[in-house]
Design an enzyme around this catalytic site. Structure first.
Site, PDB file in Angstrom:
ATOM      1  N   HIS A   8       1.332  -1.200   0.422  1.00 29.72           N
ATOM      2  CA  HIS A   8      -0.132  -0.221  -0.306  1.00 29.72           C
ATOM      3  C   HIS A   8       1.150   1.084  -0.241  1.00 29.72           C
ATOM      4  CE1 HIS A   8      -4.058   1.773   1.176  1.00 29.72           C
ATOM      5  NE2 HIS A   8      -3.076   3.104   1.289  1.00 29.72           N
ATOM      6  N   HIS A  10       0.833   5.149  -2.696  1.00 31.13           N
ATOM      7  CA  HIS A  10       0.836   5.351  -3.796  1.00 31.13           C
ATOM      8  C   HIS A  10       2.270   6.463  -4.229  1.00 31.13           C
ATOM      9  CE1 HIS A  10      -3.526   5.988  -2.017  1.00 31.13           C
ATOM     10  NE2 HIS A  10      -2.907   5.759  -1.067  1.00 31.13           N
ATOM     11  N   HIS A 186      -9.469   0.954  -0.745  1.00 31.03           N
ATOM     12  CA  HIS A 186      -9.258   1.994   0.856  1.00 31.03           C
ATOM     13  C   HIS A 186     -10.626   1.950   1.051  1.00 31.03           C
ATOM     14  CE1 HIS A 186      -5.595   3.204  -1.054  1.00 31.03           C
ATOM     15  NE2 HIS A 186      -5.807   4.314  -0.284  1.00 31.03           N
ATOM     16  N   GLU A 189     -10.724   4.542   6.936  1.00 35.67           N
ATOM     17  CA  GLU A 189      -9.834   5.555   7.222  1.00 35.67           C
ATOM     18  C   GLU A 189     -10.209   6.583   7.709  1.00 35.67           C
ATOM     19  OE1 GLU A 189      -5.440   7.688   5.203  1.00 35.67           O
ATOM     20  OE2 GLU A 189      -7.274   7.188   4.685  1.00 35.67           O
ATOM     21  N   ASP A 267       2.227   3.891   2.337  1.00 38.22           N
ATOM     22  CA  ASP A 267       0.712   5.082   2.152  1.00 38.22           C
ATOM     23  C   ASP A 267       1.448   5.969   1.179  1.00 38.22           C
ATOM     24  OD1 ASP A 267      -1.778   5.398   2.289  1.00 38.22           O
ATOM     25  OD2 ASP A 267      -2.128   6.505   3.639  1.00 38.22           O
ATOM     26  N   ASP A 268       1.356   7.126   1.646  1.00 38.44           N
ATOM     27  CA  ASP A 268       2.730   8.955   1.235  1.00 38.44           C
ATOM     28  C   ASP A 268       3.759   8.522   2.191  1.00 38.44           C
ATOM     29  OD1 ASP A 268       0.637   8.951  -0.534  1.00 38.44           O
ATOM     30  OD2 ASP A 268      -0.595   8.220   1.284  1.00 38.44           O
TER      31      ASP A 268
END
Length: 322
Positions: A8, A10, A186, A189, A267-268
């Site tokens: 996971h 991006h 997703h 969250e 994630d990011d």
């Protein structure tokens, strides 16, 4: 070193501030309000999404994306990762004037370079952005289903969970599923536990991105465990975005104790000042994971990866050897 695997992340969100500043200089764009003191600047989830889009807009050519993927994957490999999946966004590419095909080929070149230099294996998950609307998500699904690219092995949906309902996007996921792509979405969250339940009911994914809000519903946790749905958990981003006030209150131990299959993910990463290696460190330092538990997390990720069985067997052999 514990070997690692990630499901996971991006790809646009993996661009470091230094790389974005270099891209901004190349294209003559002022990013002083986006990056301060060599870090991304945003205040909440909404402004984070805006910062993400601004940074993504500075990747405009296949070579830009090749550089981004190579840099990201090389860094992962240096931190002990042997496998990585990342989310791609044809919508961001098209907004930058690049076709989804050229975008994907650029990322492929970056994967090739990183594999050649480090041995890391990688795959791409095409994502629709839910706050761009149902048609945009279906368009992304049609691209994923029809591109025939050997490294495009999954389809998912990201973006603002507060927009739309999972059943609105069910057709997009059916298009992808019929093409043989792995399915993740997703949920749980910012959307709450109900968003996880709705995703299970209307999308039927094998993996859930985040899913941490499911911890508020014991019956839902039992369902996730019984159906062996894998949770792509991102502790540092959850705390950075104030879903939880600190690591001590993060529900990852509760998810694990309930029998849920969990993985660790970044994630990011530069937006949240993290990395995959740091996620593993956080799990060890704050969330009760010893080396055996971390090894199990990596194995879960490889077993849940959207790869052919030959590749999976080779990755599992690397874990066993280590």
């Amino acid at each position: 070193m514990v070997l690692k695997a990630e499901l996971h992340c991006h790809i646009e969100g993996a661009a470091s501030p230094a790389l974005v500043e270099a891209q901004a200089q190349r294209y003559g764009v002022d990013v002083s309000s986006l990056i301060r003191d060599r870090s991304y600047y945003w205040q909440d989830f909404t402004t984070f999404l805006l910062a993400y889009d601004r940074a993504a807009s500075l990747f405009r050519t296949p070579e830009d994306y090749a550089l981004l993927a190579e840099t990201h994957l090389t860094g992962l490999a240096q931190g002990g990762a042997i496998y990585a999946e990342f989310f791609t966004s044809p919508d961001h590419a098209m907004r930058a004037g690049l076709s989804p095909e050229a975008y994907t080929e650029g990322l492929t070149e970056g994967i090739r370079r990183a594999r050649s230099s480090t041995g890391i294996e990688a795959r791409m998950i095409v994502t629709g952005v839910r706050h761009y609307g149902v048609e945009a998500v279906e368009q992304a699904a049609r691209f994923a289903a029809g591109c025939g690219h050997p490294l495009v092995t999954g389809f998912g949906m990201a973006g603002d969970e507060r927009v739309g309902r999972p059943r609105d996007f069910a057709r997009a996921f059916q298009i992808a599923r019929e093409a043989g792509l792995g399915i993740t979405v997703h949920a749980g969250e910012f959307g709450g536990a109900d968003s996880v339940e709705d995703a299970l009911n209307h999308i039927n994914p094998s993996r859930i991105g985040h899913g941490v809000q499911a911890a508020t519903k014991p019956d839902l946790l039992r369902r996730i465990a019984e159906e062996k749905v894998v949770l792509e958990v991102c502790p540092v981003s959850n705390v950075a975005l104030k879903l939880f006030p600190n690591f001590a209150s993060h529900p990852l131990p509760q998810l694990r104790a309930a029998g849920c299959l969990v993985t660790l993910n970044s994630d990011d990463p530069p937006h949240f000042r993290t990395s995959l290696a740091r996620e593993y460190e956080v799990a060890a330092q704050y969330l009760g994971f010893d080396d055996a538990a971390l090894d199990a997390v990596t194995r879960t990720a490889v077993e849940a990866a959207f790869v052919d069985e030959e590749t999976r067997t080779a990755l599992l052999a690397r874990l066993a050897k280590a």
